[in-house]
Enzyme design. Structure first.
Site, PDB file in Angstrom:
ATOM      1  N   ALA A 220       0.842  -1.197   0.000  1.00 34.26           N
ATOM      2  CA  ALA A 220       0.000   0.000   0.000  1.00 34.26           C
ATOM      3  C   ALA A 220       0.874   1.243   0.000  1.00 34.26           C
ATOM      4  CB  ALA A 220      -0.914  -0.018   1.214  1.00 34.26           C
ATOM      5  N   ASN A 221       0.273   2.400   0.152  1.00 32.41           N
ATOM      6  CA  ASN A 221       1.043   3.642   0.267  1.00 32.41           C
ATOM      7  C   ASN A 221       0.368   4.556   1.283  1.00 32.41           C
ATOM      8  OD1 ASN A 221      -0.869   5.468  -1.209  1.00 32.41           O
ATOM      9  ND2 ASN A 221      -0.487   3.960  -2.818  1.00 32.41           N
TER      10      ASN A 221
END
Ligand code: CTP
Length: 421
Positions: A220-221
């Protein structure tokens, strides 16, 4: 109006409270406004005091409340508060209040102030579904919107009784976002919000995609979705219809936006491809994963208990570049206008700005919003951007709240939208 502050800090906000049970939620709204540094005056209708008493509003706003036009007559309070306000927010706006505001009644302090003010007016309705859907209310809302008043759509859900449907007061957080958007929007000749996106439909992507590795883990980020959300709120107050493609965003849906939730980059790509031909503009504010797992494991990836140094090899593959793909599939058509974002840190002797200019030329979007993330902006309320055209030339700059940045992006976008035939 005073010297037009564009953010809530230091702004004079008049909060009108209508006579509905949802008035208790307005206490959270007032807290939020005061917490951001706004100077808040609460003006409850006489009926609303049956639900929440004056003491609550006085304690929260640190100001005496006025309800009747016959209070503080020596100070001409029934016009002064409306004249001084930078923003007027009404929550809950009952069916009765919408009717009175539509025809310009001035029979209590709230309606008198609303008639006097030249500041943006944001109404957050709450009522039973039957009332919201009644032709009288539909017409009142349509007329108010035509005049430039922001009338939020009520939330859908459980109402006071056992029934449910559209009619719930939008959550205080969403009203606060709409208030921010209205306060910093461009103004029309009368001081209201300039509705320069009326009749336009925008698809805004927001948040950060997640790429599953196995049933419990993902790549993810740090994107929170706040910039995309600010764009949605800003576009809505400027009159646009907004579709929000939300990748893992934990924020209240902006009232009036059509939200679709997606998880991965592939899901987002599919959604954008399906809707691209239906909108006037695509704004790619989402942080899309560039890499995804080459093969998602159906079983949880286990560590080797016998070998403490061993780690699994993660095979990755590239995702589709949605922005570039959208530009390509648009072809020679001017519709939709396409806006990309570029978060750069620079490095290896190349300045972040130069990387962004090169990216603007490479991606071919009409606008590329560049921000230097060397200092870290994810999840923060503020942002600083330069808006580049497809040749990499700077169109404008904006610094400050994500709402201010959102309006600057929309200003640049409005100038590039194809003419309405
Ligand atoms: N973007 C996209 N599809 C991807 C990756 C990014 O549409 N698979 C979009 C983003 O929404 C953003 C713009 O492209 O509007 C720039 O994203 P960014 O990650 O900064 O650029 P990349 O092209 O991925 O380049 P790099 O990561 O190498 O800097």
């Amino acid at each position: 109006m005073s010297n037009q502050p564009r953010t809530l800090a230091g702004a004079r906000v008049l909060v009108g409270v209508g006579g509905g049970i949802a008035a208790y939620k307005t206490a959270h709204l007032v807290r939020g406004l005061v917490g951001e540094g706004a100077e808040v005056r609460v003006v409850p209708t006489p009926a609303s005091l049956e639900f929440v008493g004056a003491a609550t509003w006085e304690a929260l706003s640190h100001h005496r409340v006025l309800t009747s036009v016959f209070e503080d007559v020596d100070e001409v309070a029934h016009v002064r508060h409306g004249q001084e306000a930078d923003l007027v927010v009404v929550a809950p706006a009952t069916a009765d209040l919408l009717a009175r505001l539509r025809i310009g009644r001035a029979d209590d302090m709230l309606t008198a102030s609303a008639l006097v003010t030249r500041a943006p007016l944001v109404l957050a309705p709450a009522m039973h579904t039957e009332m919201w859907e009644h032709p009288s209310t539909r017409e009142n809302v349509a007329v108010l919107r035509e005049r430039g008043t922001t009338v939020l759509d009520p939330a859908v859900g459980r109402l006071t009784g056992p029934d449910s449907g559209p009619g719930r007061l939008p959550e205080p957080e969403a009203i606060l976002d709409a208030a921010r958007a209205a306060l910093s929007a461009p103004r029309d000749a009368r001081g209201g919000v300039h509705r320069d996106l009326l009749g336009r439909e925008l698809l805004i992507t927001a948040g950060g995609t997640r790429e599953d590795l196995d049933p419990v883990r993902f790549l993810a980020n740090h994107s929170s979705g706040r910039q995309g959300w600010a764009l949605a709120h800003a576009a809505l107050v400027r009159g646009a219809r907004v579709r929000l493609a939300a990748a893992n965003v934990q924020l209240e849906t902006p009232p009036g936006a059509r939200r679709s939730d997606v998880g991965s980059a592939a899901e987002l790509a599919e959604l954008v491809a399906a809707e691209l031909g239906e909108v006037d503009a695509l704004v790619m504010a989402a942080a899309v994963a560039d890499f995804t797992a080459a093969g998602r494991s159906d079983a949880k990836i286990k560590k080797d208990e016998d070998d403490p140094d061993s780690v699994p090899a993660l095979a990755l593959r590239r995702t589709r570049d949605i922005l570039r793909h959208s530009v390509e599939s648009r072809g020679q058509s001017a519709r939709p206008a396409i806006v990309g974002f570029a978060a750069e840190t620079g490095g290896e002797g190349t300045a972040a700005l130069d990387l962004a200019r090169a990216k603007a030329r490479r991606k071919g979007a009409d606008l590329l919003v560049f921000n230097d993330v060397s200092g870290g902006v994810f999840g923060a309320a503020d942002n600083e951007v330069r808006i580049l055209d497809r040749a990499g030339e700077e169109v404008s700059r904006a610094a400050g709240s994500k709402t201010l940045v959102a309006h600057a992006v929309l200003d640049a976008l409005v100038a590039r939208l194809p003419q309405v035939p």
